[in-house]
Design an enzyme around this catalytic site. Structure first.
Site, PDB file in Angstrom:
ATOM      1  N   GLY A  17      -7.108   1.943  -0.490  1.00 32.74           N
ATOM      2  CA  GLY A  17      -6.080   1.213  -0.265  1.00 32.74           C
ATOM      3  C   GLY A  17      -5.191   2.335   0.121  1.00 32.74           C
ATOM      4  N   LYS A  23      -1.737   7.389  -7.672  1.00 32.97           N
ATOM      5  CA  LYS A  23      -0.962   8.481  -7.893  1.00 32.97           C
ATOM      6  C   LYS A  23       0.630   8.636  -8.051  1.00 32.97           C
ATOM      7  CE  LYS A  23      -3.995  10.692  -4.033  1.00 32.97           C
ATOM      8  NZ  LYS A  23      -4.796   9.266  -3.892  1.00 32.97           N
ATOM      9  N   THR A  29      -5.224   0.747  -8.600  1.00 35.31           N
ATOM     10  CA  THR A  29      -5.481  -0.741  -8.108  1.00 35.31           C
ATOM     11  C   THR A  29      -6.715  -0.912  -7.289  1.00 35.31           C
ATOM     12  OG1 THR A  29      -4.073  -0.534  -6.586  1.00 35.31           O
ATOM     13  CG2 THR A  29      -3.396  -1.585  -8.559  1.00 35.31           C
ATOM     14  N   GLU A  81      -4.166  -6.715  -4.537  1.00 34.59           N
ATOM     15  CA  GLU A  81      -4.483  -5.447  -5.393  1.00 34.59           C
ATOM     16  C   GLU A  81      -4.836  -5.881  -6.639  1.00 34.59           C
ATOM     17  OE1 GLU A  81      -2.281  -1.936  -4.800  1.00 34.59           O
ATOM     18  OE2 GLU A  81      -1.124  -3.058  -2.916  1.00 34.59           O
ATOM     19  N   TYR A  93     -14.955   2.779  -5.113  1.00 35.74           N
ATOM     20  CA  TYR A  93     -15.135   2.242  -3.496  1.00 35.74           C
ATOM     21  C   TYR A  93     -16.344   2.091  -3.159  1.00 35.74           C
ATOM     22  CZ  TYR A  93     -10.579   4.665  -3.500  1.00 35.74           C
ATOM     23  OH  TYR A  93      -9.323   5.148  -3.617  1.00 35.74           O
ATOM     24  N   LYS A 109       8.696  -9.424  -6.499  1.00 33.06           N
ATOM     25  CA  LYS A 109      10.273  -9.001  -6.146  1.00 33.06           C
ATOM     26  C   LYS A 109      10.349  -7.308  -5.846  1.00 33.06           C
ATOM     27  CE  LYS A 109      11.134  -8.378 -11.180  1.00 33.06           C
ATOM     28  NZ  LYS A 109      10.455  -9.133 -12.083  1.00 33.06           N
ATOM     29  N   PHE A 111      12.284  -3.811  -6.127  1.00 34.38           N
ATOM     30  CA  PHE A 111      12.652  -2.869  -7.065  1.00 34.38           C
ATOM     31  C   PHE A 111      13.546  -1.682  -6.547  1.00 34.38           C
ATOM     32  CE2 PHE A 111       8.908  -4.789  -8.711  1.00 34.38           C
ATOM     33  CZ  PHE A 111       9.443  -5.461  -9.881  1.00 34.38           C
TER      34      PHE A 111
END
Length: 157
Positions: A17, A23, A29, A81, A93, A109, A111
């Site tokens: 991804g 990180k 995820t 995810e 992976y 939402k 942030f």
């Protein structure tokens, strides 16, 4: 509306991804390939969901799933995810991830900060754990969907 499509069963290969989950957030995820994301019913609302996940022929674990555009990161592509509530020793992976989405937590939402985002995800995880202990959700953990035939290559259909 969100619940009408649930439980939703999905299986596909895990791809790299954005590399942000682990990180920046400390919350790794697993991302599905674009083909899998595009196969999701368009009427499943974006937001945060919970359910069960299994990597390859491994154990079935609780998970939290985000479907959406990740407004915080201003993505242009929809992403799906999965955060599996389990500590894996290594990346997976290229493995096949099988998930069952059993319930809906909240809409997506934005942030103000990464800290606020992390806090929200931690609350989502706690909510998922509570919900998945309920009998109607717990029973899906044992679903035959999670038992891949040994040694059989599963294609994305």
């Amino acid at each position: 509306g969100a619940m009408r499509n649930l439980p939703y069963f999905c299986r596909g290969e895990v791809v790299k991804g954005f590399g942000r989950g682990s990180k920046q957030l400390g919350i790794p995820t697993a991302n599905f390939s674009e083909q899998v994301v595009e196969s999701f019913p368009s009427d499943i609302p974006t937001g945060i969901y919970y359910g069960w996940a299994c990597v390859g022929n491994g154990d079935v674990h609780k998970m939290v799933l985000s479907i959406g555009w990740n407004p915080f990161y201003k993505n242009i592509k929809k992403s799906v995810e999965t955060h599996i509530i389990h500590t894996f020793k290594e990346d997976f992976y290229g493995e096949i991830l099988s998930i069952v989405i059993t319930g809906y937590i909240r809409p997506e939402k934005n942030f103000d900060s990464v800290d606020a985002l992390i806090l929200a995800i931690q609350e989502d995880i706690e909510e998922a754990k509570r919900q998945l202990d309920l009998p109607e959700h717990l029973k899906l953990k044992e679903d035959n969907f999670f038992h891949l035939p040994e040694g059989k290559i599963v294609n994305n259909h």
